[in-house]
Design a protein around this motif. Structure first.
Motif, short mmCIF file in Angstrom:
data_model
loop_
_atom_site.label_atom_id
_atom_site.label_comp_id
_atom_site.label_asym_id
_atom_site.label_seq_id
_atom_site.Cartn_x
_atom_site.Cartn_y
_atom_site.Cartn_z
N ILE A 137 -9.04 7.41 -10.23
CA ILE A 137 -10.00 7.99 -10.87
C ILE A 137 -11.65 7.93 -10.24
CG2 ILE A 137 -11.53 7.16 -12.96
CD1 ILE A 137 -8.89 6.31 -14.28
N LYS A 138 -11.83 6.74 -9.54
CA LYS A 138 -12.84 6.58 -8.66
C LYS A 138 -13.13 7.71 -7.45
CE LYS A 138 -15.11 3.40 -5.33
NZ LYS A 138 -16.53 3.55 -6.02
N ARG A 144 -6.42 -5.10 -5.08
CA ARG A 144 -5.41 -4.02 -4.82
C ARG A 144 -6.08 -2.85 -5.21
NH1 ARG A 144 0.60 -6.08 -6.54
NH2 ARG A 144 0.40 -8.18 -5.52
N THR A 145 -7.16 -2.54 -6.34
CA THR A 145 -7.49 -1.33 -6.44
C THR A 145 -8.45 -0.84 -5.28
OG1 THR A 145 -7.82 -1.86 -8.96
CG2 THR A 145 -9.07 -0.12 -8.09
N PHE A 146 -9.21 -1.69 -4.62
CA PHE A 146 -9.98 -1.29 -3.52
C PHE A 146 -9.01 -1.06 -2.39
CE2 PHE A 146 -12.11 -2.32 0.39
CZ PHE A 146 -13.27 -1.35 0.28
N ALA A 147 -7.85 -1.55 -2.17
CA ALA A 147 -6.96 -1.49 -1.18
C ALA A 147 -6.53 0.13 -1.54
CB ALA A 147 -5.78 -2.28 -1.01
N ALA A 148 -5.97 0.18 -2.53
CA ALA A 148 -5.43 1.59 -2.99
C ALA A 148 -6.48 2.70 -2.60
CB ALA A 148 -4.96 1.51 -4.26
N TYR A 149 -7.81 2.61 -3.02
CA TYR A 149 -8.76 3.38 -2.72
C TYR A 149 -9.08 3.76 -1.42
CZ TYR A 149 -13.81 4.78 -2.47
OH TYR A 149 -14.90 5.34 -2.12
N GLU A 204 1.83 10.16 -9.29
CA GLU A 204 1.62 8.87 -9.18
C GLU A 204 2.53 7.81 -8.76
OE1 GLU A 204 -0.57 7.02 -12.29
OE2 GLU A 204 -2.23 8.20 -12.52
N PRO A 205 3.87 8.12 -9.32
CA PRO A 205 5.11 7.23 -8.98
C PRO A 205 5.25 7.63 -7.47
CG PRO A 205 5.53 8.38 -10.90
CD PRO A 205 4.36 9.00 -10.51
N GLU A 206 5.18 8.78 -6.99
CA GLU A 206 5.27 8.86 -5.65
C GLU A 206 4.44 8.14 -4.77
OE1 GLU A 206 6.87 13.44 -5.91
OE2 GLU A 206 5.02 13.37 -5.46
N ILE A 207 2.92 8.12 -5.18
CA ILE A 207 1.91 7.65 -4.36
C ILE A 207 2.16 6.03 -4.29
CG2 ILE A 207 -0.67 7.05 -4.45
CD1 ILE A 207 -1.01 9.99 -5.84
N ALA A 208 2.36 5.50 -5.48
CA ALA A 208 2.65 4.11 -5.73
C ALA A 208 3.88 3.67 -4.69
CB ALA A 208 3.08 3.49 -7.14
N THR A 209 4.76 4.32 -4.76
CA THR A 209 6.15 4.14 -3.65
C THR A 209 5.67 4.15 -2.07
OG1 THR A 209 7.54 5.13 -5.28
CG2 THR A 209 8.16 4.74 -3.12
N GLN A 210 4.71 5.30 -1.96
CA GLN A 210 4.31 5.52 -0.39
C GLN A 210 3.15 4.28 -0.15
OE1 GLN A 210 1.86 8.94 0.05
NE2 GLN A 210 1.38 8.51 2.07
N MET A 227 2.55 0.02 -4.00
CA MET A 227 1.72 -0.90 -5.03
C MET A 227 2.18 -0.46 -6.36
SD MET A 227 -2.19 -0.33 -3.56
CE MET A 227 -2.39 -1.07 -2.13
N SER A 228 1.79 -1.34 -7.58
CA SER A 228 2.08 -0.52 -8.95
C SER A 228 1.28 0.49 -9.17
CB SER A 228 1.86 -1.94 -9.74
OG SER A 228 0.50 -2.28 -9.87
N ARG A 229 1.53 1.05 -10.19
CA ARG A 229 0.69 2.45 -10.67
C ARG A 229 -0.79 1.85 -11.24
NH1 ARG A 229 4.64 6.08 -14.25
NH2 ARG A 229 2.54 7.24 -14.21
N THR A 230 -1.08 0.86 -11.87
CA THR A 230 -2.26 0.65 -12.13
C THR A 230 -3.28 0.60 -11.14
OG1 THR A 230 -1.47 -1.04 -14.13
CG2 THR A 230 -3.81 -1.12 -13.56
#
Length: 222
Positions: A53-54, A9-14, A34-40, A43-46
């Motif tokens: 960060i990457k 999931r982190t890689f997909a978000a990245y 972050e909450p706006e991005i998570a909604t877009q 995904m969860s915020r983690t």
């Protein structure tokens, strides 16, 4: 959630967020929480936070406490720094490529990318032209037969994707054709095994791109 699932999931978000930045969907100066991005992204915020960060470490964004993320604006100084590193790497790649004998299939792959650029330019299909342009530069890097050079050059090419998106919006047809001609010149020098000409032509090609983007960014200020 397993560690593997979290990494996925982190890689997909990245990948998604980096594409937003490089494609210009998140333009320079863009801000979001972050909450706006998570909604877009749904995904969860983690994984979002880990991916951000990457991306920040790559110099594309700044994470501002309590203010979310900020896509770092274009500046002539930053663009120039990145371009000059890329120029050094790609001119070296062209020189190394010219030292080697290449198979007909390898040369045909480079030639095909140039032909695809010509076809896209005729149709004024900017997205296809850009994809073929990237394929050409990828092919030249691989002809150098140095995986470390390929990895480094691709990192810095990612950094100029923001300005490339801007450049393509303003690039006239004559510049598309000029770029194609310059690509043919680079390939010609490599196939003739003229190391000096290959390096020089690759360098001049990128310097022309730097000059054009400089003119675009500074134009309104002149």
């Amino acid at each position: 959630m397993t560690e593997q699932a979290t990494m996925h999931r982190t890689f997909a978000a990245y990948s998604k967020m980096k594409n937003f930045i490089l494609s210009g969907e998140w333009p320079p100066g863009f801000q979001a929480f972050e909450p706006e991005i998570a909604t877009q992204l749904g995904m969860s915020r983690t994984p979002i936070r880990q991916a951000l960060i990457k991306i920040e470490a790559e110099g594309l964004i700044r994470i501002v406490p309590r203010r979310g993320i900020y896509v770092i604006p274009l500046s002539i100084e930053n663009v120039s720094h990145v371009y000059h590193v890329l120029i050094a790497l790609e001119s070296m790649a062209a020189e190394l490529a010219a030292k080697l004998n290449h198979s007909k299939s390898a040369i045909k792959l480079v030639t095909r990318s140039i032909q695809q650029m010509e076809k896209a330019a005729s149709a004024r299909d900017i997205m296809s032209w850009s994809a073929a342009d990237s394929a050409f530069h990828d092919s030249i890097l691989h002809l150098a037969d140095n995986p470390y050079l390929v990895e480094m050059a691709k990192t810095f090419r990612d950094r100029i994707q923001q300005v490339k998106a801007l450049q393509l919006r303003f690039q006239p047809d004559a510049m598309l054709l000029r770029s194609i001609k310059e690509h043919r010149g680079i390939l010609d020098a490599i196939t003739r095994r003229d190391e000096q000409a290959a390096s020089f032509r690759a360098r001049e090609h990128r310097l022309g791109g730097l000059q054009m983007i400089t003119d675009i960014i500074e134009g309104p200020q002149r």
